[in-house]
Enzyme design. Structure first.
Site, PDB file in Angstrom:
ATOM      1  N   GLN A 170      -5.173  17.869   5.891  1.00  0.00           N
ATOM      2  CA  GLN A 170      -5.610  17.556   4.528  1.00  0.00           C
ATOM      3  C   GLN A 170      -7.000  16.943   4.568  1.00  0.00           C
ATOM      4  OE1 GLN A 170      -5.436  13.931   3.419  1.00  0.00           O
ATOM      5  NE2 GLN A 170      -6.707  14.545   1.681  1.00  0.00           N
ATOM      6  N   THR A 202      -7.540  17.866  -1.066  1.00  0.00           N
ATOM      7  CA  THR A 202      -7.019  16.987  -2.121  1.00  0.00           C
ATOM      8  C   THR A 202      -8.113  16.695  -3.138  1.00  0.00           C
ATOM      9  OG1 THR A 202      -5.385  16.009  -0.653  1.00  0.00           O
ATOM     10  CG2 THR A 202      -5.991  14.718  -2.592  1.00  0.00           C
ATOM     11  N   ALA A 230      -0.169  11.826   4.428  1.00  0.00           N
ATOM     12  CA  ALA A 230      -0.148  10.408   4.040  1.00  0.00           C
ATOM     13  C   ALA A 230      -0.987   9.618   5.035  1.00  0.00           C
ATOM     14  CB  ALA A 230       1.283   9.881   3.996  1.00  0.00           C
ATOM     15  N   TYR A 257       0.830  -1.205   0.000  1.00  0.00           N
ATOM     16  CA  TYR A 257       0.000   0.000   0.000  1.00  0.00           C
ATOM     17  C   TYR A 257       0.870   1.263   0.000  1.00  0.00           C
ATOM     18  CZ  TYR A 257      -2.858   3.815   1.691  1.00  0.00           C
ATOM     19  OH  TYR A 257      -3.451   5.053   1.828  1.00  0.00           O
ATOM     20  N   TYR A 273     -10.095  15.068   2.650  1.00  0.00           N
ATOM     21  CA  TYR A 273     -10.756  14.382   1.540  1.00  0.00           C
ATOM     22  C   TYR A 273     -12.214  14.751   1.663  1.00  0.00           C
ATOM     23  CZ  TYR A 273      -6.971  11.353  -0.086  1.00  0.00           C
ATOM     24  OH  TYR A 273      -5.824  10.866  -0.646  1.00  0.00           O
ATOM     25  N   SER A 297      -3.256  13.710   7.299  1.00  0.00           N
ATOM     26  CA  SER A 297      -4.270  13.204   6.361  1.00  0.00           C
ATOM     27  C   SER A 297      -5.621  12.995   7.050  1.00  0.00           C
ATOM     28  CB  SER A 297      -3.799  11.862   5.792  1.00  0.00           C
ATOM     29  OG  SER A 297      -4.868  11.146   5.214  1.00  0.00           O
ATOM     30  N   ARG A 335      -4.416   0.211  -8.091  1.00  0.00           N
ATOM     31  CA  ARG A 335      -3.133  -0.184  -7.501  1.00  0.00           C
ATOM     32  C   ARG A 335      -3.087  -1.695  -7.338  1.00  0.00           C
ATOM     33  NH1 ARG A 335      -3.634   4.234  -2.784  1.00  0.00           N
ATOM     34  NH2 ARG A 335      -4.220   5.960  -4.132  1.00  0.00           N
ATOM     35  N   LYS A 380      -4.723  20.513  -3.544  1.00  0.00           N
ATOM     36  CA  LYS A 380      -3.678  19.508  -3.836  1.00  0.00           C
ATOM     37  C   LYS A 380      -4.110  18.564  -4.951  1.00  0.00           C
ATOM     38  CE  LYS A 380      -0.894  15.860  -1.665  1.00  0.00           C
ATOM     39  NZ  LYS A 380      -1.319  14.518  -2.000  1.00  0.00           N
TER      40      LYS A 380
END
Ligand SMILES: Cc1cc2nc3c(=O)[nH]c(=O)nc-3n(C[C@H](O)[C@H](O)[C@H](O)COP(=O)(O)O)c2cc1C
Length: 369
Positions: free
Chosen positions: A143, A171, A93, A39, A145, A121, A180, A240
């Protein structure tokens, strides 16, 4: 070694002897469980953009300057009114508990020890308040979301403000999760709760895959959302995941106080350009109206120099810090920043630049190999 839901968390607390930041990845792979390492280290699809992020720094060269009468370069800088001892900062992160039992709390301590800036994050393992407290007065950003649930957004913005955070990073490049493959191969599910989700209405993140986590974030984001967040909070809002001049101008038009050039470390749109390759064009469009933050693929002092000389005011590193955290906790994080700062000082001296402002004015050569 602590074990949470069958996942082994490292507990190392020691400084690191670092040759270079790339080397840390190999060492961290030995001690971070496979799912967590996949990850953290992985990019999307065949990881072309992830690799391009490193190669792009060869597209520009630094002019050696010898007769400039300077010594002892200084890394101090001031961005968003924040005095910092280094232009290198810790990116937002998620889920740093995957690397270390103390997670973001230790990262905050390590970053504070070097006088740098840390971004938290939304999907942190530790809470906004606990991470901020660990920074002990050092500047931090939060940050976001953005969720479709505005009560959730506002609750997080309020908590960040109450914790003394100095800026909001919104973000916008992760409206769906990148494809991924490491996470698919490892059938990766977050084993550790995410403190900010536990507290509010969205479950705690534990036992979910990355796609399920992102499903709670808004997919449809536009300038009106930036304006709404900028109206709600009196903190500067930095957008971002900007990789085009057009998006930079939309964001500024909607009230962004900063532009954050990033391709999420090659974890989102594979096949897109290296973040460094678009930095100069975005900076030209921004034209000094607001500060520019940059990340993706930065591993060397020379990379930091080139980013600053191409328009960035702050330069972020992600994975190397998480590896430093796994290998040495707060002291390990501190070692990572000290090492990169040391490389940057050498480059600044050899390029005849005494201050970060001098670096920003340096002209790079555009010779493609
Ligand atoms: C493990 C991991 C988790 C991340 N989580 C977030 C996140 O929660 N929010 C965000 O805006 N970016 C996130 N990113 C992207 C970083 O902010 C940053 O753009 C990227 O790590 C920079 O690339 P680098 O790791 O090559 O330095 C994450 C990156 C990694 C490696």
């Amino acid at each position: 070694m602590a074990i949470v839901n069958g996942y082994k968390q490292n507990e190392n607390e020691n400084s690191l002897d670092i040759l270079n930041l790339d080397q840390l990845e190999k060492q961290a792979k030995e001690i971070i469980p496979t799912g967590g390492f996949g990850y953290i280290s992985g990019g999307s699809e065949d990881e072309w953009t992830l690799r391009a992020n490193r190669q792009a720094f060869t597209h520009k060269q630094i002019v050696p300057r010898a007769l400039t009468n300077i010594e002892k370069p200084e890394l101090d800088t001031n961005v968003f009114g924040l005095p910092l001892k280094t232009p290198v900062f810790m990116v937002p992160a998620a889920a740093q508990g995957l690397a270390h039992v103390k997670g973001e709390v230790d990262t905050a301590k390590g970053v504070a020890a070097v006088g740098g800036l840390m971004a938290q994050s939304t999907y942190s393992s530790t809470s906004i308040a606990d991470t901020a407290a660990a920074g002990n007065g050092a500047p931090q950003f939060f940050q976001l979301y953005m969720s479709d649930d505005w009560d959730f957004n506002e609750a997080l913005l309020d908590e960040a403000k109450a914790a003394g955070v100095k800026g909001i990073i919104l973000t916008v490049d992760a409206t769906v999760d990148g494809y991924r493959e490491a996470d698919i191969i490892n059938n990766f599910q977050f084993p550790i709760p995410m403190a900010n989700l536990t507290k509010y209405s969205e479950g705690d993140g534990q036992g979910k895959g990355i796609a399920e986590i992102y499903a709670s974030a808004a997919q449809k984001i536009g300038p009106d959302d930036i304006a709404r967040i900028a109206d709600y909070t009196d903190l500067p809002v930095i957008v971002k995941g900007i990789e085009s001049p057009e998006d930079a101008l939309y964001a500024i038009g909607a009230g962004a106080a900063g532009i954050y050039v990033s391709n999420h470390g090659g974890r989102q749109l594979n096949g897109g350009p290296a973040s460094f390759d678009v930095l100069e064009d975005v900076a030209k469009a921004v034209n000094g109206k607001v500060p520019i933050i940059f990340d993706s693929g930065v591993r060397r002092g020379s990379d930091v120099f080139k980013a600053l000389a191409s328009g960035a005011d702050l330069v972020g590193i992600g994975r190397p810090v998480i590896y430093g955290l796994a290998l040495g906790g707060a002291e390990g994080v501190q070692s990572v920043f000290e090492h990169l700062d040391h490389e940057l000082e050498i480059i600044m001296q050899l390029a005849g630049t005494k201050t970060i402002e001098d670096v920003k004015k340096a002209k790079l050569l555009n010779l493609h190999y």
